[in-house]
Design a protein around this motif. Structure first.
Motif, short mmCIF file in Angstrom:
data_model
loop_
_atom_site.label_atom_id
_atom_site.label_comp_id
_atom_site.label_asym_id
_atom_site.label_seq_id
_atom_site.Cartn_x
_atom_site.Cartn_y
_atom_site.Cartn_z
N ASP A 1 0.85 -1.19 0.00
CA ASP A 1 0.00 0.00 0.00
C ASP A 1 0.88 1.24 0.00
OD1 ASP A 1 -1.86 2.03 0.44
OD2 ASP A 1 -3.03 0.84 1.85
N LEU A 2 0.86 2.00 -1.10
CA LEU A 2 1.61 3.25 -1.17
C LEU A 2 0.71 4.46 -0.95
CD1 LEU A 2 3.97 2.58 -4.21
CD2 LEU A 2 4.47 2.34 -1.78
N ARG A 3 -0.60 4.25 -0.90
CA ARG A 3 -1.52 5.36 -0.64
C ARG A 3 -1.58 5.66 0.86
NH1 ARG A 3 -4.98 6.92 -4.24
NH2 ARG A 3 -3.00 6.84 -5.37
N CYS A 4 -1.90 4.66 1.64
CA CYS A 4 -1.80 4.74 3.10
C CYS A 4 -0.77 3.69 3.51
CB CYS A 4 -3.15 4.47 3.77
SG CYS A 4 -4.41 5.73 3.45
N PRO A 5 0.48 4.08 3.59
CA PRO A 5 1.56 3.10 3.73
C PRO A 5 1.41 2.19 4.94
CG PRO A 5 2.44 5.25 3.17
CD PRO A 5 0.99 5.45 3.49
N LEU A 6 1.98 1.00 4.82
CA LEU A 6 1.91 -0.01 5.88
C LEU A 6 2.35 0.55 7.23
CD1 LEU A 6 1.50 -2.95 6.82
CD2 LEU A 6 3.82 -3.43 5.99
N SER A 7 3.30 1.48 7.22
CA SER A 7 3.78 2.04 8.48
C SER A 7 2.67 2.68 9.29
CB SER A 7 4.88 3.07 8.21
OG SER A 7 4.40 4.13 7.39
N GLN A 8 1.64 3.22 8.63
CA GLN A 8 0.52 3.81 9.35
C GLN A 8 -0.18 2.74 10.21
OE1 GLN A 8 -1.26 7.26 8.56
NE2 GLN A 8 0.88 7.73 8.17
N GLY A 9 -0.45 1.59 9.60
CA GLY A 9 -1.12 0.52 10.33
C GLY A 9 -0.23 -0.11 11.40
N LEU A 10 1.06 -0.29 11.08
CA LEU A 10 1.97 -0.90 12.05
C LEU A 10 2.10 -0.04 13.31
CD1 LEU A 10 4.84 -2.21 9.73
CD2 LEU A 10 2.86 -3.47 10.60
N ARG A 11 2.30 1.26 13.11
CA ARG A 11 2.44 2.16 14.26
C ARG A 11 1.16 2.18 15.09
NH1 ARG A 11 3.49 7.87 12.61
NH2 ARG A 11 3.49 8.16 14.87
N TYR A 12 0.03 2.26 14.41
CA TYR A 12 -1.24 2.35 15.13
C TYR A 12 -1.47 1.08 15.95
CZ TYR A 12 -6.21 3.28 15.95
OH TYR A 12 -7.43 3.51 16.52
N TYR A 13 -1.24 -0.08 15.35
CA TYR A 13 -1.41 -1.35 16.07
C TYR A 13 -0.48 -1.42 17.28
CZ TYR A 13 -0.46 -6.24 17.12
OH TYR A 13 -0.24 -7.43 17.78
N ALA A 14 0.80 -1.08 17.08
CA ALA A 14 1.76 -1.17 18.17
C ALA A 14 1.38 -0.26 19.33
CB ALA A 14 3.16 -0.84 17.67
N GLN A 15 0.93 0.96 19.00
CA GLN A 15 0.56 1.90 20.07
C GLN A 15 -0.71 1.45 20.79
OE1 GLN A 15 2.48 5.80 17.80
NE2 GLN A 15 0.50 6.01 18.81
N LEU A 16 -1.63 0.82 20.08
CA LEU A 16 -2.81 0.27 20.76
C LEU A 16 -2.39 -0.84 21.73
CD1 LEU A 16 -5.45 -0.04 17.87
CD2 LEU A 16 -5.41 1.66 19.71
N LYS A 17 -1.51 -1.72 21.29
CA LYS A 17 -1.06 -2.80 22.16
C LYS A 17 -0.35 -2.25 23.39
CE LYS A 17 -1.06 -6.79 21.24
NZ LYS A 17 -2.01 -7.90 21.52
N GLN A 18 0.50 -1.24 23.18
CA GLN A 18 1.21 -0.64 24.31
C GLN A 18 0.25 0.03 25.29
OE1 GLN A 18 3.94 1.81 22.06
NE2 GLN A 18 5.66 0.42 22.48
N ALA A 19 -0.91 0.48 24.76
CA ALA A 19 -1.91 1.12 25.63
C ALA A 19 -2.83 0.10 26.29
CB ALA A 19 -2.74 2.12 24.82
N GLY A 20 -2.60 -1.18 26.05
CA GLY A 20 -3.40 -2.22 26.68
C GLY A 20 -4.69 -2.55 25.97
#
Length: 663
Positions: free
Chosen positions: A603-622
């Protein structure tokens, strides 16, 4: 509809209408699990209703075009190198002749007025790239030196070293002696290139500028080709000018200037008509820009359709004017535009995907509530009660949706208009499953944001309804099809009026549609819809679960990583401070809703990094969060991804809801 029934979705191309007006040709395409790809052929469609028949037997035949005299039919089919190439067949029937052999394939083509020449668009690879140098694969190519803001395209990748250029080639005699490929002694003095191109007419490249060219159209005398192309040698913008490119290699001239960005052009007699949108002085003011119909007159371009109308797709010449399709309130309008004014032929009921006119006949391809694609003929009926103008109806001459209707219980959509807290009307639909309920509810939010849900058959809604969910979907402010003010209402304010609109529509649907369980609701969306889902779950906590797919989740980090990141956040969200104020990525500590993040590797429109960061921060927030990443897919997974991945995506979504929002 179930996920394993995706092969029942047959889509239909824009029609090519024979000059005598008696029959049309369309290409079809459907997902196929055996091929794990899309298969389709050309179909001959008589307009008398006698039924279509398959005209070709290729696996990927598309984009039919008649020669002006109707004796030849051109189309795209994969050639010997596996790339789409122009093929020709006699319209009366016969074997296809391949007439191009471009290394990266052909994307569009058109016949000259005398039928003797083809103009086509093909990407030209830079030396040493994309297989042009034996033994050098993508991983071993030379490094890329980049000096511009725009350099990638979702679904393509790097773009500046394989620009779309304009070519012309002679139309061969399709009844002539078939070429014989030289071998042995006959081939010993021929180069690899000569052997590769043997039997294919030589093509001449007419453009070479560092920009993409598209939508070719011959001038009336055939001496030049009109083509739309981006500007070079000035600050980067989104404007495509209309160029006149002489076939004899003389100097190219620019027919449009200023802030108009051209889509495509057609000839009506000797006059040039085209679609265009005004992108403002910067050439970047694309938010809710409304493309319209223009005519090139002696004093320059003149807009012939109102600013409120959103014209989509290509124009079709019709007598002394053109036919144009608009997006309008979740459906389509068909307009006939002349210098004397605009006549509305069709207003709603179907989603038009293409139109053609010849010999007094008008034929259209369309989708409706019960089919993914059909072909119909426009016919005049009797005036409605109290009216004077005859009605125009679409008489279907195909039934490609028959297999779908036989296998699937298509659930109807109920149209609703809600009222937002500030009194603004919000238009949308509800699709309910069979039975009285109470049904768990899925609030779906579309991408864009300048896009729209429609009343036509929608596989997403039908799959979820079959699984037992009521689907609620609307077109909040920011959507297309409701005028420019509606589309621009959320500039610098994502997550404000748009969030209020979708929540108001959900509340209204709960009150108006029987059988919806207001205590069991999930929320989901992709792209901008992923953004608004992530924003809402950071501010409201009523949800049983959420799905954030291919999300636009952090505007500031979108810059430089997305193919459109160099202009999208600045135009939609504003300054860096405003971007941060509208960023769901900075609000993950407020989320408590179980959240499923879905993304694609390419995905070059909404790059994978957007989803990876969001998922990781959700996990870190419990947060109870899961991540699903599809290899090899891009931003278009849910619409045109490989069939098995589309099926697996549906199955994963249904599994998520079965665990968090059971029926």
């Amino acid at each position: 509809m179930r996920p394993d029934q995706l092969p029942l979705l047959t889509s239909v191309s824009a029609p090519a209408l024979h000059p005598d007006g008696s029959w049309a040709v369309v290409s079809t395409s459907r997902p196929d699990f055996d091929a794990d790809g899309y298969v389709g052929q050309l179909w001959r469609v008589p307009l008398d209703g006698s039924g279509p028949r398959r005209l070709t037997r290729g696996q990927h035949d598309s984009q039919p075009r008649f020669s002006p005299d109707g004796t030849l039919l051109g189309f795209l089919r994969d050639g010997a190198n596996g790339r789409p190439q122009v093929h020709l067949i006699p319209s009366a029937g016969g074997e296809a002749v391949c007439v191009t052999n471009q290394p990266l394939g052909v994307s569009d083509f058109v016949f000259s007025p005398d039928g003797g020449t083809l103009a086509f668009i093909a990407r030209v690879p830079a030396d040493g790239r994309y297989g042009t140098l034996d033994g050098v694969d993508a991983a071993h190519e030379d490094p890329r030196q980049i000096t511009t803001l725009a350099f990638q395209v979702n679904g393509l990748g790097w773009s500046r070293d394989r620009r779309n250029q304009l070519f012309v080639t002679d139309v061969p005699d399709v009844f002539g002696e078939p070429p014989v490929r030289p071998i042995g002694r006959a081939a010993q003095d021929l180069s690899a290139d000569a052997l590769r191109d043997h039997g294919v007419p030589a093509a001449r490249q007419l453009t070479s500028a560092d920009t993409d060219h598209h939508a070719p159209c011959f001038t009336a005398d055939g001496s030049a080709v009109l083509v739309a192309a981006g500007r070079t040698g000035e600050p980067e913008n989104l404007i495509d000018d209309l160029l006149r490119v002489p076939v004899d290699g003389a100097e190219t001239s620019r027919l449009t200037t200023g802030s108009l960005s051209v889509g495509s052009a057609v000839l009506v007699g000797d006059a040039v008509w085209f679609t265009a949108a005004d992108l403002g002085e910067s050439g970047l003011e694309y938010v809710a820009a409304q493309p319209g119909v223009y005519r090139l007159g002696a004093e320059g371009p003149e807009r012939l359709t109102a600013e409120e109308l959103l014209v989509t797709g290509e124009l079709a010449p019709d007598g002394d004017g053109v036919l144009a399709i608009t997006d309008h309130r979740g459906a389509s309008q068909l307009l006939r535009v002349t210098t004397d004014g605009v006549e509305v032929l069709i207003d709603g009921g179907v989603l038009l995907t293409g139109v053609a006119a010849s010999a007094g006949r008008v034929v259209a391809s369309y989708r409706d509530a019960t089919s993914f694609g059909e072909v119909g003929v426009l016919e005049s009926g009797q005036p409605v009660t109290g009216g004077t103008a005859p009605t125009v109806t679409v008489r279907a001459v195909t039934d490609f949706g028959a297999a779908l209707r036989e296998a699937v219980e298509i659930r109807p959509s109920q149209e609703l208009i809600a009222t937002a807290p500030d009194g603004y009307p919000v238009h949308g639909w509800v699709v309910t499953p069979a039975g009285d309920g109470p049904h768990p509810v899925l609030l779906m939010i579309h991408g864009g944001p300048f896009a729209q849900y429609t009343s036509a058959f929608f596989d997403e809604a039908q799959v979820y309804a079959e699984a037992g969910y009521a689907v609620v979907m609307c077109n909040p402010r920011g959507s297309a099809g409701y005028g420019p003010q509606h589309g621009r209402a959320i500039q610098d304010a994502f997550g404000s009026l748009d969030a209020a609109d979708v929540l108001a529509f959900l509340t209204h649907a709960m009150a108006m549609v029987p059988g919806l369980d207001s205590a069991r609701v999930g929320i989901m969306g992709g792209s901008y819809g992923g953004y608004l889902t992530a924003w809402i779950i950071a501010h409201h906590h009523r949800w049983a679960g959420a799905i954030v797919e291919r999300g636009y989740l952090d505007p500031a980090s979108f810059v430089g990583s997305s193919d459109i990141g160099w202009y999208f956040p600045q135009q939609y969200n504003g300054s860096k401070e405003q971007m941060d104020a509208q960023s769901p990525m900075l609000l993950t500590d407020r989320v408590s809703t179980p959240t499923f993040v879905i993304h694609s590797e390419q995905d070059l429109r909404c790059p994978l990094s957007q989803g990876l960061r969001y998922y990781a921060q959700l996990k870190q927030a419990g947060v109870d969060a899961e991540l699903l990443v599809f290899p090899g897919e891009n931003h278009e997974l849910s619409r045109s991804g490989t069939p098995w991945h589309r099926r697996q995506r549906f199955e994963a979504i249904l599994d998520w809801w079965a665990r968090h929002l059971p029926v």
